[in-house]
Scaffold this active site. Structure first.
Site: not given
Length: 363
Positions: A101, A198
């Site tokens: 990410c 997440c």
């Protein structure tokens, strides 16, 4: 400077944005909508990309008096992070989605758009420090060792470091950041830290992978190849794992056994004694340098293989596009797919994805 502040909805990014404003920069806040998964839209989700997080980020921006936007990066996040996560597990590797990410989204896609729009830098709430040198910026550990996040930033390149801003790096503790948030009237002052992955809001990584990779029964074998149990999918196991093995054949010495290797082609999981987890060498081709590359092809460094692991003194060699590291004391439980971050003192030198491991204990 014109600063684009990435605001996750947490206390760290809110205080980072506040400090950027206080320093006199022209600041614009942005929240990244990274996932459209249903679980991330509910209160109580365990990640950092919920609707509630976007609302918290907006309230913080309003308090600071800065413009605020929500940018939909969900397709890029799906392609570069989620699909990479699944494919790595299919290949028997253990990926770190936070590294991907940072590499592909926060400091690639976001930074690219920021520069296109005329911003000078992206500001985040990461705990790390930038040091300016004649050769360009260097990435260093934060002053608070307990909160240091330089490991997950090891994927940043020299060009990216030149356009980043980490206002929290010199803060001695997270408690001081929370106290500052309260003094500034930010409602996220006591908001709990996000944790887990997440895009897997319920924390059930094995179940989430089973839905996407599928369930296929296979053998669990010892180092000699003898079958000692069965599994319902090799993707559900990772190197170093002890619990949940359900072995039908006990070890001759009665001691616990650990996952030593995952072989996706044969759908086999290899187990053995804890001492067999000792790793004498790691190497990989997918590497990058956080600033100026080493001038020598062989050099001493410290190597960290997990976000919260202790760094280990090692000797690294850089040859034919591959980095090879031999630690002074063997690593324990290293899995292909993990990221090894190289340090010299507090400075992050670079990183590589581990492709190959060599056991310190022969069969």
């Amino acid at each position: 400077m014109r600063i684009l502040a990435a605001m996750s909805g947490g206390v760290d990014s809110a205080v980072a944005a506040a400090r950027a404003v206080e320093a006199g920069h022209e600041v614009v806040g942005v929240h990244l909508a990274l996932s459209r998964a249903g679980g991330t839209l509910r209160t109580g989700s365990r990640g950092c990309c919920t609707i509630e997080d976007a609302m918290d980020a907006r309230r913080a921006a309003d308090r600071l008096g800065i413009p605020f936007y929500v940018w939909d990066f969900s397709e890029r996040f799906r392609d570069d992070v989620i699909e990479d996560f699944v494919s790595e597990y299919r290949a028997g590797r253990t990926p770190n989605p936070c590294m991907r990410c940072n590499e592909k989204i926060k400091f690639a896609a976001l930074l690219e758009r920021a520069l296109e729009l005329g911003f000078d830098a992206v500001c985040t709430g990461h705990y790390a420090t930038l040091v300016e040198t004649p050769d360009g910026p260097e990435l260093h550990r934060a002053s608070d060792q307990a909160k240091d996040q330089s490991y997950v930033l090891g994927v940043l390149t020299a060009e990216q470091l030149a356009h980043t801003y980490f206002p929290l790096g010199s803060t001695p503790s997270k408690a001081l950041v929370r106290a500052e948030a309260a003094e500034r009237g930010l409602t996220v002052a006591q908001k709990p830290d996000s944790h887990d992955i997440c895009f897997i809001p319920d924390g059930d990584t094995r179940g989430w992978l089973a839905e996407r990779v599928g369930v296929a029964e296979g053998d669990i074998v010892d180092r000699s190849g003898s079958v000692v149990g069965q599994h319902e999918g090799a993707h559900g196991y990772t190197v170093g794992q002890r619990r949940g093995l359900s072995l039908g054949v006990p070890a001759p010495d009665g001691k616990p056994r650990f996952v030593l290797e995952v072989r996706p082609v044969s759908n086999t999981v290899v187990v053995g004694p804890r001492e067999a987890l000792a790793t004498a060498e790691i190497s990989g081709h997918r590497h990058s340098w956080a600033g100026r590359a080493p001038q020598e092809s062989a050099f001493a460094c410290d190597v960290q293989i997990r976000a919260h692991a202790d760094p280990v003194p090692a000797w690294a060699t850089w040859q034919d596009g591959a980095l090879t590291v031999r630690p002074e004391v063997p690593f324990e439980g290293v899995a292909p797919g993990q990221t090894a971050v190289l340090y010299v003192g507090t400075r992050v030198l670079g990183q590589f994805t581990i492709d190959r491991t060599v056991s310190a204990v022969p069969v």
